[in-house]
Design a protein around this motif. Structure first.
Motif, PDB file in Angstrom:
ATOM      1  N   ALA A  40       1.160  -1.136   0.155  1.00 43.93           N
ATOM      2  CA  ALA A  40      -0.387  -0.165   0.014  1.00 43.93           C
ATOM      3  C   ALA A  40       0.822   1.323   0.399  1.00 43.93           C
ATOM      4  O   ALA A  40       1.030   1.900  -0.592  1.00 43.93           O
ATOM      5  CB  ALA A  40      -0.601   0.215   1.215  1.00 43.93           C
ATOM      6  N   LEU A  41       2.299   1.227   1.265  1.00 46.19           N
ATOM      7  CA  LEU A  41       3.084   2.318   0.641  1.00 46.19           C
ATOM      8  C   LEU A  41       3.585   2.440  -0.729  1.00 46.19           C
ATOM      9  O   LEU A  41       3.289   4.323  -0.369  1.00 46.19           O
ATOM     10  CB  LEU A  41       3.592   2.383   2.028  1.00 46.19           C
ATOM     11  N   PRO A  56       2.877   3.218  -4.045  1.00 40.97           N
ATOM     12  CA  PRO A  56       2.962   3.618  -4.380  1.00 40.97           C
ATOM     13  C   PRO A  56       2.358   5.077  -4.140  1.00 40.97           C
ATOM     14  O   PRO A  56       2.886   5.721  -5.100  1.00 40.97           O
ATOM     15  CB  PRO A  56       1.296   3.476  -5.359  1.00 40.97           C
ATOM     16  N   LYS A  57       2.563   5.441  -3.017  1.00 38.94           N
ATOM     17  CA  LYS A  57       2.240   7.041  -2.547  1.00 38.94           C
ATOM     18  C   LYS A  57       3.948   7.785  -1.880  1.00 38.94           C
ATOM     19  O   LYS A  57       4.164   8.814  -2.516  1.00 38.94           O
ATOM     20  CB  LYS A  57       1.144   7.007  -1.334  1.00 38.94           C
ATOM     21  N   LEU A  58       4.628   6.452  -2.169  1.00 40.43           N
ATOM     22  CA  LEU A  58       6.267   6.587  -1.993  1.00 40.43           C
ATOM     23  C   LEU A  58       6.735   6.895  -3.553  1.00 40.43           C
ATOM     24  O   LEU A  58       7.666   8.105  -3.029  1.00 40.43           O
ATOM     25  CB  LEU A  58       7.189   5.619  -0.987  1.00 40.43           C
ATOM     26  N   ARG A  59       6.270   6.666  -3.969  1.00 42.30           N
ATOM     27  CA  ARG A  59       6.963   6.977  -5.392  1.00 42.30           C
ATOM     28  C   ARG A  59       6.402   7.960  -6.104  1.00 42.30           C
ATOM     29  O   ARG A  59       6.784   8.853  -7.047  1.00 42.30           O
ATOM     30  CB  ARG A  59       6.704   5.461  -6.538  1.00 42.30           C
ATOM     31  N   GLU A  60       5.085   9.065  -5.864  1.00 41.31           N
ATOM     32  CA  GLU A  60       4.043   9.326  -6.176  1.00 41.31           C
ATOM     33  C   GLU A  60       5.132  10.595  -6.196  1.00 41.31           C
ATOM     34  O   GLU A  60       5.430  11.878  -6.460  1.00 41.31           O
ATOM     35  CB  GLU A  60       3.053   9.624  -6.323  1.00 41.31           C
ATOM     36  N   ALA A  61       5.556  10.932  -4.687  1.00 44.12           N
ATOM     37  CA  ALA A  61       6.421  11.848  -4.167  1.00 44.12           C
ATOM     38  C   ALA A  61       7.436  11.836  -4.462  1.00 44.12           C
ATOM     39  O   ALA A  61       7.925  12.970  -4.481  1.00 44.12           O
ATOM     40  CB  ALA A  61       6.245  11.603  -2.355  1.00 44.12           C
ATOM     41  N   ARG A  71      -2.830  20.331  -9.894  1.00 46.37           N
ATOM     42  CA  ARG A  71      -3.046  20.542  -8.933  1.00 46.37           C
ATOM     43  C   ARG A  71      -3.396  20.990  -7.031  1.00 46.37           C
ATOM     44  O   ARG A  71      -4.503  21.166  -7.122  1.00 46.37           O
ATOM     45  CB  ARG A  71      -1.841  20.297  -8.106  1.00 46.37           C
TER      46      ARG A  71
END
Length: 90
Positions: free
Chosen positions: A23-24, A26-31, A47
């Protein structure tokens, strides 16, 4: 083997960590894609809204960090700070 109890089910610790990592990531890649915390004006418009970005520039609350021919970039931290600030439109 360590078990973790949740209200709806019981899972092993290894399963919990694996699901959490899934779960984490994809969020880390986006950041990380925000390369150095700077985004283009087009991305800022998408945005935060074109009207907001233009108003912040007009009031000199937002200053571009890079102006190259055809490219204007802003710091993400500056945009987030302005977004969270209470706006007084009167």
């Amino acid at each position: 083997m360590i078990q973790m109890q949740f209200p709806d089910k019981c899972v092993s610790y290894d399963t919990f960590i694996s699901d959490l990592a899934t779960a984490l990531v994809p969020k880390l890649r986006e950041a990380m894609d925000d390369k150095r915390g700077i985004i283009s004006q087009r991305e800022a418009f998408r945005r935060y809204g074109q009207g907001n970005v233009l108003r912040w520039r007009r009031k000199e609350q937002l200053i571009p960090v890079a102006k190259r021919p055809g490219i204007i970039e802003y710091r993400v931290d500056d945009l987030e700070m302005l977004k969270s600030r209470h706006q007084d439109y009167l």
